[in-house]
Design an enzyme around this catalytic site. Structure first.
Site, PDB file in Angstrom:
ATOM      1  N   TYR A 118       0.854  -1.202   0.000  1.00  0.00           N
ATOM      2  CA  TYR A 118       0.000   0.000   0.000  1.00  0.00           C
ATOM      3  C   TYR A 118       0.889   1.252   0.000  1.00  0.00           C
ATOM      4  O   TYR A 118       0.507   2.306  -0.500  1.00  0.00           O
ATOM      5  CB  TYR A 118      -0.981  -0.021   1.176  1.00  0.00           C
ATOM      6  CG  TYR A 118      -2.169   0.899   0.990  1.00  0.00           C
ATOM      7  CD1 TYR A 118      -3.036   0.735  -0.083  1.00  0.00           C
ATOM      8  CD2 TYR A 118      -2.413   1.938   1.889  1.00  0.00           C
ATOM      9  CE1 TYR A 118      -4.121   1.577  -0.268  1.00  0.00           C
ATOM     10  CE2 TYR A 118      -3.498   2.787   1.718  1.00  0.00           C
ATOM     11  CZ  TYR A 118      -4.349   2.605   0.643  1.00  0.00           C
ATOM     12  OH  TYR A 118      -5.416   3.447   0.468  1.00  0.00           O
ATOM     13  N   LYS A 159      -3.072   8.313   3.179  1.00  0.00           N
ATOM     14  CA  LYS A 159      -4.259   8.105   4.027  1.00  0.00           C
ATOM     15  C   LYS A 159      -4.003   8.593   5.455  1.00  0.00           C
ATOM     16  O   LYS A 159      -4.929   9.066   6.124  1.00  0.00           O
ATOM     17  CB  LYS A 159      -4.689   6.633   4.030  1.00  0.00           C
ATOM     18  CG  LYS A 159      -5.242   6.134   2.699  1.00  0.00           C
ATOM     19  CD  LYS A 159      -6.452   6.916   2.200  1.00  0.00           C
ATOM     20  CE  LYS A 159      -7.139   6.231   1.022  1.00  0.00           C
ATOM     21  NZ  LYS A 159      -8.148   7.107   0.384  1.00  0.00           N
TER      22      LYS A 159
HETATM   23  P1  NAD Z   1     -12.718   3.958  -7.831  1.00  0.00           P
HETATM   24  O1  NAD Z   1     -11.628   3.749  -8.830  1.00  0.00           O
HETATM   25  O2  NAD Z   1     -14.067   3.526  -8.199  1.00  0.00           O
HETATM   26  O3  NAD Z   1     -12.769   5.471  -7.342  1.00  0.00           O
HETATM   27  C1  NAD Z   1     -11.648   6.297  -7.296  1.00  0.00           C
HETATM   28  C2  NAD Z   1     -12.076   7.621  -7.888  1.00  0.00           C
HETATM   29  O4  NAD Z   1     -11.047   8.595  -7.788  1.00  0.00           O
HETATM   30  C3  NAD Z   1     -12.448   7.511  -9.377  1.00  0.00           C
HETATM   31  O5  NAD Z   1     -13.756   7.963  -9.589  1.00  0.00           O
HETATM   32  C4  NAD Z   1     -11.444   8.423 -10.055  1.00  0.00           C
HETATM   33  O6  NAD Z   1     -11.987   9.075 -11.185  1.00  0.00           O
HETATM   34  C5  NAD Z   1     -11.176   9.403  -8.927  1.00  0.00           C
HETATM   35  N1  NAD Z   1      -9.974  10.212  -9.142  1.00  0.00           N
HETATM   36  C6  NAD Z   1      -8.681   9.821  -9.242  1.00  0.00           C
HETATM   37  N2  NAD Z   1      -7.880  10.869  -9.485  1.00  0.00           N
HETATM   38  C7  NAD Z   1      -8.683  11.966  -9.539  1.00  0.00           C
HETATM   39  C8  NAD Z   1      -8.469  13.354  -9.782  1.00  0.00           C
HETATM   40  N3  NAD Z   1      -7.239  13.850 -10.017  1.00  0.00           N
HETATM   41  N4  NAD Z   1      -9.529  14.189  -9.776  1.00  0.00           N
HETATM   42  C9  NAD Z   1     -10.785  13.718  -9.561  1.00  0.00           C
HETATM   43  N5  NAD Z   1     -11.051  12.420  -9.331  1.00  0.00           N
HETATM   44  C10 NAD Z   1     -10.019  11.559  -9.316  1.00  0.00           C
HETATM   45  O7  NAD Z   1     -12.192   3.166  -6.528  1.00  0.00           O
HETATM   46  P2  NAD Z   1     -12.776   3.132  -5.030  1.00  0.00           P
HETATM   47  O8  NAD Z   1     -12.179   1.903  -4.437  1.00  0.00           O
HETATM   48  O9  NAD Z   1     -14.233   3.319  -5.032  1.00  0.00           O
HETATM   49  O10 NAD Z   1     -12.052   4.376  -4.335  1.00  0.00           O
HETATM   50  C11 NAD Z   1     -12.756   5.410  -3.683  1.00  0.00           C
HETATM   51  C12 NAD Z   1     -12.092   5.785  -2.369  1.00  0.00           C
HETATM   52  O11 NAD Z   1     -12.227   4.701  -1.466  1.00  0.00           O
HETATM   53  C13 NAD Z   1     -10.600   6.081  -2.472  1.00  0.00           C
HETATM   54  O12 NAD Z   1     -10.270   7.147  -1.612  1.00  0.00           O
HETATM   55  C14 NAD Z   1      -9.979   4.799  -1.937  1.00  0.00           C
HETATM   56  O13 NAD Z   1      -8.696   5.022  -1.402  1.00  0.00           O
HETATM   57  C15 NAD Z   1     -10.973   4.458  -0.862  1.00  0.00           C
HETATM   58  N6  NAD Z   1     -10.941   3.089  -0.360  1.00  0.00           N
HETATM   59  C16 NAD Z   1     -11.030   2.026  -1.224  1.00  0.00           C
HETATM   60  C17 NAD Z   1     -11.014   0.734  -0.725  1.00  0.00           C
HETATM   61  C18 NAD Z   1     -11.107  -0.457  -1.632  1.00  0.00           C
HETATM   62  O14 NAD Z   1     -10.691  -1.552  -1.225  1.00  0.00           O
HETATM   63  N7  NAD Z   1     -11.635  -0.338  -2.828  1.00  0.00           N
HETATM   64  C19 NAD Z   1     -10.915   0.519   0.663  1.00  0.00           C
HETATM   65  C20 NAD Z   1     -10.822   1.629   1.511  1.00  0.00           C
HETATM   66  C21 NAD Z   1     -10.840   2.899   0.989  1.00  0.00           C
HETATM   67  O1  0WE Z   2      -7.079   3.033  -1.654  1.00  0.00           O
HETATM   68  C1  0WE Z   2      -7.115   2.004  -2.295  1.00  0.00           C
HETATM   69  C2  0WE Z   2      -6.745   1.989  -3.755  1.00  0.00           C
HETATM   70  C3  0WE Z   2      -5.775   3.079  -4.049  1.00  0.00           C
HETATM   71  C4  0WE Z   2      -5.130   3.089  -5.394  1.00  0.00           C
HETATM   72  C5  0WE Z   2      -5.079   2.015  -6.281  1.00  0.00           C
HETATM   73  C6  0WE Z   2      -4.422   2.166  -7.492  1.00  0.00           C
HETATM   74  C7  0WE Z   2      -4.280   1.026  -8.474  1.00  0.00           C
HETATM   75  C8  0WE Z   2      -4.071   1.520  -9.891  1.00  0.00           C
HETATM   76  C9  0WE Z   2      -4.488   4.249  -5.738  1.00  0.00           C
HETATM   77  N1  0WE Z   2      -3.831   4.403  -6.898  1.00  0.00           N
HETATM   78  C10 0WE Z   2      -3.800   3.386  -7.778  1.00  0.00           C
HETATM   79  N2  0WE Z   2      -3.113   3.564  -8.951  1.00  0.00           N
HETATM   80  C11 0WE Z   2      -3.156   2.696  -9.982  1.00  0.00           C
HETATM   81  O2  0WE Z   2      -2.490   2.871 -11.008  1.00  0.00           O
HETATM   82  N3  0WE Z   2      -7.449   0.843  -1.642  1.00  0.00           N
HETATM   83  C12 0WE Z   2      -7.691   0.882  -0.215  1.00  0.00           C
HETATM   84  C13 0WE Z   2      -7.510  -0.480  -2.301  1.00  0.00           C
HETATM   85  C14 0WE Z   2      -6.157  -1.110  -2.135  1.00  0.00           C
HETATM   86  O3  0WE Z   2      -5.135  -0.787  -2.945  1.00  0.00           O
HETATM   87  C15 0WE Z   2      -4.035  -1.502  -2.531  1.00  0.00           C
HETATM   88  C16 0WE Z   2      -4.376  -2.285  -1.417  1.00  0.00           C
HETATM   89  C17 0WE Z   2      -5.745  -2.024  -1.152  1.00  0.00           C
HETATM   90  C18 0WE Z   2      -6.560  -2.604  -0.062  1.00  0.00           C
HETATM   91  C19 0WE Z   2      -2.740  -1.507  -3.024  1.00  0.00           C
HETATM   92  C20 0WE Z   2      -1.786  -2.325  -2.427  1.00  0.00           C
HETATM   93  C21 0WE Z   2      -2.115  -3.097  -1.318  1.00  0.00           C
HETATM   94  C22 0WE Z   2      -3.419  -3.091  -0.809  1.00  0.00           C
END
Ligand code: NAD
Ligand code: 0WE
Length: 260
Positions: A155, A162
């Site tokens: 991560y 974060k």
């Molecule tokens: P997602 O890819 O559906 O959403 C990420 C969003 O960020 C996308 O809509 C993308 O367009 C937007 N984004 C990226 N760069 C941007 C920029 N410069 N300007 C405007 N928008 C931008 O993935 P998600 O998993 O729904 O992620 C949403 C949030 O949840 C993130 O903050 C992620 O870290 C957090 N999160 C995700 C998980 C997981 O496991 N999926 C767990 C905990 C927290």
């Molecule tokens: O916040 C996230 C995802 C964040 C994320 C993921 C990507 C993949 C593609 C941010 N930037 C990028 N850039 C890319 O090019 N999560 C909480 C989901 C997540 O992502 C991981 C995790 C978990 C959980 C990445 C490594 C290890 C665990």
């Protein structure tokens, strides 16, 4: 009557129907809110516009949070459209893919700055503009992850982002609390979304997290959406500066200490 009836709010970060922000939008819609969306660039517009229309949204505008001119233009349009805001959800993160695969000690200055700008500073940038449109009772929520407070393999720089996001939540809560505005973070367990699907070995991580959780399973976009709707609502009027976990209890477990 829903817990968000009559409220108007922005949900930032819908990319497709797997996005956490889309789970939030559905919950907010069900609870009676009027919702506005952003999309990142023309590529995303094709995906987001039909979803926004499905949610009955009247406000759908482009916003790249790393661009101050787009930030100002977007919030000027919000002001024109509604004149005020009751809530805002920030569900945006991005880091260079290489930074999530290479050794953390090799993190470059550029990758650090990019990840923290898009994933942490952007919440402050959105909050300062949204707050100007809010009255006492306003509420904001951002999405975090356990990697803010634990070292989660790979991560990497996102964990640092974060940590900054969670600290920013506390300082925004302190500052905007003067105006009666609440600010909270929701720390979600791993969910298969666009951002997550690009991560190698995500299956293994999902598996481990389900087994290490109190409920023996992972959480869904809908569960994160419901908890977010609660934090946005007046039901949560006593909660601010909090990091609220929606992870099926994973973070209170001891991991695998090797005893049954
Ligand atoms: P997602 O890819 O559906 O959403 C990420 C969003 O960020 C996308 O809509 C993308 O367009 C937007 N984004 C990226 N760069 C941007 C920029 N410069 N300007 C405007 N928008 C931008 O993935 P998600 O998993 O729904 O992620 C949403 C949030 O949840 C993130 O903050 C992620 O870290 C957090 N999160 C995700 C998980 C997981 O496991 N999926 C767990 C905990 C927290
Ligand atoms: O916040 C996230 C995802 C964040 C994320 C993921 C990507 C993949 C593609 C941010 N930037 C990028 N850039 C890319 O090019 N999560 C909480 C989901 C997540 O992502 C991981 C995790 C978990 C959980 C990445 C490594 C290890 C665990």
């Amino acid at each position: 009557m829903g817990i968000l009836t009559g409220k108007k709010g922005l949900i930032l970060g819908v990319a497709n129907d797997k996005s956490i922000a889309w789970g939030v939008a559905q919950a907010c819609k069900r609870e009676g809110a009027e919702i506005g969306f952003n999309y990142l660039g023309d590529m995303m517009e094709k995906r987001v516009r039909p979803l926004a229309e499905e949610a009955g949204a009247t406000f759908i505008e482009p916003l790249d949070v790393s661009d101050d001119a787009q930030m100002d233009a977007f919030f000027a349009k919000v002001e024109q459209h509604w004149g005020m805001l009751d809530f805002m959800v920030h569900s945006i993160a991005f880091a260079n893919k290489d930074a999530l695969r290479s050794r953390f000690s090799e993190t470059t200055r550029a990758d650090f700055q990019f990840a923290l700008d898009v994933s942490a500073y952007s919440f402050i940038a959105c909050a300062q503009r949204a707050a100007r449109l809010m009255s006492p009772g306003g509420s904001m929520v951002t999405m975090s992850y356990l990697g803010a407070v634990r070292a989660v393999p790979n991560y990497n720089v996102m964990g640092v982002a974060k940590a900054a996001l969670e600290a920013s939540t506390r300082y925004l809560a302190q500052d905007l609390g003067r105006d009666g505005i609440r600010v909270n973070a929701l720390s979600a367990g791993p969910i298969r979304t666009l951002a997550a699907s690009a991560v190698g070995d995500f299956c293994k991580l999902m598996d481990k997290s389900a087994r290490g959780s109190m409920l023996g399973r992972n959480v869904s976009q809908d569960e994160v959406g419901n908890a977010t709707a609660f934090l946005l609502s007046d039901m949560a009027s006593g909660i601010s500066g909090e990091v609220h976990y929606v992870d099926a209890g994973f973070h209170v477990g001891a991991g695998d200490p090797g005893v049954e």
